[in-house]
Design a protein around this motif. Structure first.
Motif, PDB file in Angstrom:
ATOM      1  N   ARG A   1      34.236  39.236  35.799  1.00 21.11           N
ATOM      2  CA  ARG A   1      33.761  38.947  37.152  1.00 21.11           C
ATOM      3  C   ARG A   1      32.566  38.016  37.061  1.00 21.11           C
ATOM      4  O   ARG A   1      31.642  38.263  36.288  1.00 21.11           O
ATOM      5  CB  ARG A   1      33.356  40.239  37.837  1.00 21.11           C
TER       6      ARG A   1
ATOM      7  N   ASP B   1      27.542  39.027  39.917  1.00 19.12           N
ATOM      8  CA  ASP B   1      27.411  39.701  41.209  1.00 19.12           C
ATOM      9  C   ASP B   1      25.935  40.034  41.400  1.00 19.12           C
ATOM     10  O   ASP B   1      25.530  41.184  41.352  1.00 19.12           O
ATOM     11  CB  ASP B   1      28.271  40.969  41.185  1.00 19.12           C
TER      12      ASP B   1
ATOM     13  N   GLU C   1      36.542  43.589  48.322  1.00 25.23           N
ATOM     14  CA  GLU C   1      35.512  44.622  48.507  1.00 25.23           C
ATOM     15  C   GLU C   1      34.818  44.461  49.848  1.00 25.23           C
ATOM     16  O   GLU C   1      33.852  45.163  50.142  1.00 25.23           O
ATOM     17  CB  GLU C   1      34.505  44.607  47.357  1.00 25.23           C
TER      18      GLU C   1
ATOM     19  N   ASP D   1      32.067  48.975  47.208  1.00 23.50           N
ATOM     20  CA  ASP D   1      31.564  48.226  48.355  1.00 23.50           C
ATOM     21  C   ASP D   1      32.499  48.313  49.552  1.00 23.50           C
ATOM     22  O   ASP D   1      32.047  48.402  50.688  1.00 23.50           O
ATOM     23  CB  ASP D   1      31.334  46.756  47.970  1.00 23.50           C
TER      24      ASP D   1
ATOM     25  N   ARG E   1      26.109  53.007  50.003  1.00 23.77           N
ATOM     26  CA  ARG E   1      26.678  53.702  48.845  1.00 23.77           C
ATOM     27  C   ARG E   1      25.638  54.479  48.037  1.00 23.77           C
ATOM     28  O   ARG E   1      25.992  55.349  47.245  1.00 23.77           O
ATOM     29  CB  ARG E   1      27.424  52.708  47.933  1.00 23.77           C
TER      30      ARG E   1
HETATM   31 MG    MG Z   1      30.921  45.483  44.484  1.00 25.19          MG
END
Ligand code: MG
Ligand code: PEP
Length: 574
Positions: free
Chosen positions: A336, A339, A435, A459, A469
């Motif tokens: 990924r 982020d 997400e 998410d 969360r």
């Molecule tokens: Mg996420």
């Protein structure tokens, strides 16, 4: 009878040990400290800075040698705080005022921490915790406070656990972690997760009921903690622990078996990782058949500057190579792109003050604005692809244009690599995390463009239900079986399959065996999770048929309440 405390279990397993409190108060020690002459105190303070930095350097080397990158990165950041002239300068000034080396160190650290805390940028504000942590460590050295000797295994407990405490303890000494705060993304929890240490968070003032050395039992599944348990209570857990050991032995026998239903439908069970070392353990110890989420932001964390293409290439290559060693399954390594933002700030990327960081400048939004960060990362992944099977995944996508812009950057990265004469793979899949509710709603359209979807429920649940969360107070609302969430997930998977693409899941829901039944029936192809959860999910899949899973899904989709769905699935005997 024990004192019973209840929190939120975030990493399952039973832990038995003695409490080791993090966040010790030094006031009593300071009162009893007898300072010498000013010059002697100044020398003492200066020597302490050198000694503590040296001992950190040793731990950093040790962690790096063992491949424990996150721990090394945290301590490296702390070492840099010690070596920053801003700290030694402030200590000198404070010494002129108070004449006591340990007090001056604490006051200087506090003053510096407050400067950071007053800054607009959330990232810099976050550094205050680290500065206070470092100040305390040096003051403890000056006061001659030895870290409590660890006899047997400890359960580290604190309202906030200072990053260096958990990073500095060897894995085989930590039985469990108890955190007063509700955060599942605190450094301490991140480290505990990669080490599979049973952890309970969100116990709040429950920490006040514990003292150093108290015997305790913690259940990371139920969130239950017993302080000073009676022999009888302890014996009850002995039985559970024995079962846990037996289960571990049984799970070990599943390692090389496929995650196949009784009628032959197969799902890839892969791992979420933060470093190549995690991939190694996931494949070797838990039978992962690849990596479904390499959280590449870990490669960026704990550094003072942006890691270059070459540094990133080495990390990604190691993970891709590791995945290529699997003896069954795909051996795919999904990386990924970073982020950053939201709950994962970085000191060298200015995000600025935001009222809602989770809805702010983060993830793909940063990447698309910062070609200087994005392009080297994409080039590093494409090059790593040559050493096995790699895939690129973009986080937090909300519309088609973001994907197209990001994909265009992948093509640009390829052109640059070609012109630089560097070898790269032209066969790297490019997909997105689903997400955000927007991506899930638009899944039928997005599926036409992407190679794959990976559903990020951590998410997706918080954005769909408007439930933070990390907020313990409203965690009762945070339920991946909520019918609204289930509908978005089903839509996403079906949209991918309709376009001949694959859909996987890399949020925490993927590690829930009962969820696996539903996801299987929806047509999911891959489930990615923290590796210790793989055997539990595999066991569930191997016991069911596709038609039974479909029957259960049909029933669940008729139900109207997430809690009832969870209870219904928990009560099923399959
Ligand atoms: Mg996420
Ligand atoms: C998710 O959101 O589900 C996810 C896997 O990403 P992260 O937990 O890193 O936000």
């Amino acid at each position: 009878m024990a004192d019973k405390i209840k929190g939120k279990g975030v990493i399952s397993g039973i832990a038995v040990g003695t409490i080791l409190l993090a966040g010790q108060n030094l006031d009593g020690y300071l009162v009893n400290y007898k300072p010498g002459k000013l010059d002697a105190e100044k020398k003492k303070a200066a020597d302490a800075l050198v000694t503590v930095a040296d001992s950190m350097k040793k731990s950093i080397d040790d962690f790096n040698e063992k491949g424990l990158k996150e721990q090394a990165a945290i301590l490296e950041a702390h070492r840099m705080i010690i070596e920053d002239p801003a700290l030694s300068g402030a200590i000198d000034e404070k010494l002129d005022e108070c004449g006591s080396a340990p007090k001056a160190v604490l006051d200087a650290a506090e003053a510096n921490a407050q400067i950071f805390e007053a800054m607009e940028d959330e990232v810099f504000r976050g550094r205050a915790v680290d500065i206070r942590d470092v100040g305390k460590r040096i003051a403890k050295y000056l006061l001659g406070i030895k870290e409590p000797e660890i006899v047997g295994k400890v359960i580290v407990a604190g309202k906030e656990i200072e990053p260096s405490v958990i990073a500095g303890l060897p894995t085989d000494k930590i039985a469990g972690v108890i955190l007063g705060a509700g955060s599942t993304t605190a450094h301490a929890v991140i480290i505990a997760k990669t080490r599979a240490i049973p952890t309970v968070v969100g116990v709040g003032d429950g920490i006040d009921q514990m003292a150093n050395g108290d015997p305790a039992i913690l259940d990371g599944g139920t969130g239950e903690i017993l302080i000073r348990p009676s022999d009888k209570e302890r014996a009850g857990y002995d039985e559970k622990i024995k079962k846990q050991e037996e289960l571990k032995a049984f799970y070990a026998t599943l390692k090389t078996l496929p995650a196949k239903t009784l009628d032959g439908a197969e799902v890839e069970l892969v791992a979420n990782i933060g470093s190549p070392k995690d991939a190694d353990a996931a494949i070797k110890d838990f039978g992962a058949t690849g990596v479904g989420l390499f959280r590449s932001e870990f490669v960026f964390m704990g550094k003072t500057d942006i890691p270059q293409e070459e540094d990133q290439f080495k990390e990604y290559k190691a993970a891709v190579e590791k995945c290529a060693t699997v003896t069954h399954g795909e051996g795919l390594c999904v990386i990924r792109t970073m982020d950053i933002g939201g709950d994962k700030p970085l000191p060298y990327i200015q995000v600025g003050e935001e009222e809602n960081p989770f809805l702010g400048y983060r993830a793909i939004r940063i990447s698309l604005k910062r070609e200087d960060l994005f392009l080297p990362q994409l080039k590093a992944i494409l090059r790593a692809g040559k050493f096995g099977k790699a895939a690129i995944m973009f986080p937090m996508v909300i519309n088609v244009q973001e994907f197209l812009d990001a994909k265009a950057m992948v093509e640009k990265a390829k052109r640059e690599l070609a012109s630089e004469g560097k070898d790269y793979s032209d066969d790297v899949q490019v997909g997105i995390m689903v997400e955000t509710p927007a991506a899930a709603v638009m899944a039928p359209i997005l599926a036409k463009y992407v190679d794959f979807f990976s559903i990020g429920t951590n998410d997706l649940v918080q954005y769909t239900l408007a439930v933070d969360r990390g907020n313990a107070q409203i965690s009762y609302l945070y339920n991946h079986f909520n019918p609204a969430v289930l509908r978005l997930i089903k839509r996403t998977i079906e949209s991918a399959n309709k376009e001949g693409k694959w859909a996987g899941m890399c949020g925490e829901m993927a590690s829930d065996p009962n969820a696996a039944i539903l996801l299987l029936a929806m047509g999911i192809k891959e489930l990615s999770m923290s590796a210790p959860s793989i055997p539990r999910v595999k066991e569930k899949i191997r016991k069911i048929t596709s038609s039974k899973a479909q029957e259960i899904l049909d029933k669940v989709m008729e139900m109207e309440d997430g809690d009832k769905i969870r209870d219904y699935l928990a009560a099923l005997v399959v």
